[in-house]
Design an enzyme around this catalytic site. Structure first.
Site, short mmCIF file in Angstrom:
data_model
loop_
_atom_site.label_atom_id
_atom_site.label_comp_id
_atom_site.label_asym_id
_atom_site.label_seq_id
_atom_site.Cartn_x
_atom_site.Cartn_y
_atom_site.Cartn_z
CD GLU A 1 -2.70 -1.37 2.46
OE1 GLU A 1 -2.82 -0.41 3.21
OE2 GLU A 1 -3.19 -2.49 2.70
CG ASN B 1 -0.57 -6.59 -1.67
OD1 ASN B 1 -1.22 -7.06 -2.61
ND2 ASN B 1 -0.96 -6.70 -0.41
CG HIS C 1 -9.73 -5.68 1.48
ND1 HIS C 1 -9.88 -6.89 2.11
CD2 HIS C 1 -8.41 -5.40 1.54
CE1 HIS C 1 -8.70 -7.32 2.54
NE2 HIS C 1 -7.79 -6.44 2.19
CD GLU D 1 -4.35 -7.71 1.73
OE1 GLU D 1 -5.20 -7.07 2.37
OE2 GLU D 1 -3.14 -7.45 1.76
CG ASP E 1 -12.36 -9.16 2.43
OD1 ASP E 1 -12.26 -8.15 1.70
OD2 ASP E 1 -11.96 -9.18 3.61
#
Ligand code: 9MR
Length: 377
Positions: free
Chosen positions: A164, A207, A242, A273, A275
């Site tokens: 990030e 990432n 996300h 990641e 979700d």
């Protein structure tokens, strides 16, 4: 003669695990088969993973049984972060991370290392943020990456080297933190060089989170192309994923476009990641979530360079979303009782589609009677 030569070539591709993946005759590829996501991912030639924590593996036998059955890749959710591994300058605590690596090895899972450097200022240990001398900070950073990278070399096959680096929702510029303040933007390049030196075999990822807008993608793309132009050893881009179902998903087609753009730079891509929380107010929310999750996965997997998808957890029983956003937003493919949700079936379908991809080659292979279906032993 020609056909025999083509057949020989295809057989070689099969043996090499090349582009011919699985014939549609494999029982796992029948819609509705009860094969696991891990089996389907193996057939598709990609990794399917989950983030996890030692306490869940130790404290919940059902969880510990399903995790390695369904997933072939493991990401320590928190245990390899700097604050966990090195809470103060003199103390390294490798125990929990070591436990996860051992669990993965015992179950034939690959490990994604997460993360050597997290740019979020509130995730940088206080003792690091307090450093005000650039030489000292660079030394500490290099030493951390070297120590952690070497410790897990050969056991972790990929690292989120820098996590990030861009602002999450604001203007897509580099995040303000102690590294940027004291070392300038070059801290990112230096981290990749240090990671490559520490573990030459690991796939090195940048990432990034919330890459859902054109502006954020443009900033990420510019950052990555700049690093590549400088000869920085970056191998892959992680798009976290996300996404709030129906609200901040990438627009249809946009994820595939982004993945293809990074692939065209010669990079690999993973959804690292994934979700997809969904509000109770969303009509038919389980189905809505499944549609969105299936679409997102399919858009990544449509590009050959998309090599893996990791869920951030796997059961709604344990998810960071409960404490971060609100409880009950059920972001994952298994429900709180470990039942497969529609999202699980959408994930399975996306993997099946990838497994039977490249129809021209497959058709030829089928005509020649070549079977290259690969099943996990
Ligand atoms: O899920 C993680 C949560 O348990 C931690 O408290 C939090 C802070 O360390 O990090 C969460 O994981 C984050 C990941 O490391 C980086 N991308 C965003 C994830 C969700 O915040």
């Amino acid at each position: 003669m020609l056909m025999r030569r083509v057949g020989f070539l295809l057989a070689l591709l099969c043996l090499a695990g090349g582009p011919v993946r699985a014939l549609p005759t494999d029982p796992c590829l029948e819609p509705g088969s009860d094969c696991t996501l891990r089996e389907l991912a193996d057939l598709a030639g990609v990794r399917i993973g989950a983030a996890t924590q030692p306490a869940l593996i130790q404290g919940d036998p059902t969880y510990a049984e399903i995790l390695p059955r369904e997933f072939g890749s493991l990401t320590p959710e928190n245990q390899m972060k700097w604050v966990a591994l090195r809470p103060d300058r003199d103390t390294y605590r490798f125990g929990p991370a070591d436990e996860l690596v051992a669990f993965a090895e015992a179950n034939g899972m690959r490990v994604r290392g997460h993360t050597l450097l997290w740019s979020d200022p509130i995730r940088i240990p206080d003792w690091v943020s307090a450093i005000d001398d650039p030489v000292e900070l660079q030394g500490v950073l290099d030493e951390h990456i070297d120590t952690v990278g070497r410790r897990y070399a050969g056991r972790v096959d990929a690292w989120d080297v820098v996590n990030e680096p861009l602002e999450i929702f604001g203007p897509p510029v580099l995040r303000d933190n102690v590294y940027l303040d004291l070392l300038g933007p070059d801290y990112i390049a230096q981290a990749f060089h240090a990671a490559r030196a520490a573990d030459p075999g690991a796939v090195l990822f940048l990432n990034e989170t919330q890459v859902t807008s054109r502006a954020k993608f443009d900033a990420l793309y510019a950052l990555v192309t700049d690093l590549l132009a400088q000869g920085v050893p970056i191998d892959a881009v992680g798009l976290q994923g996300h996404y709030l179902t129906g609200f901040n998903e990438p627009a249809p087609g946009f994820l595939q476009e982004m993945v293809q753009a990074f692939a065209d730079l010669g990079l690999l891509v993973e959804l690292t990641e994934l979700d997809m929380p969904v509000t109770p107010l969303t009509p038919d929310r389980l189905e809505a979530q499944a549609r969105s999750l299936g679409r997102v996965m399919s858009e990544c997997l449509a590009v050959e360079a998309c090599q893996g998808i990791t869920f951030w957890g796997f059961t709604d029983r344990y998810t960071w979303i409960d404490s971060f956003l609100a409880p009950g937003l059920i972001p994952l493919p298994f429900d709180v009782d470990y039942q497969k949700k529609p999202a699980w079936f959408a994930a399975a379908d996306a993997l099946r589609a990838r497994a039977v991809g490249e129809p021209a080659l497959l058709g030829l292979a089928a005509i020649l009677g070549l079977g290259c279906a690969r099943r996990r032993a």
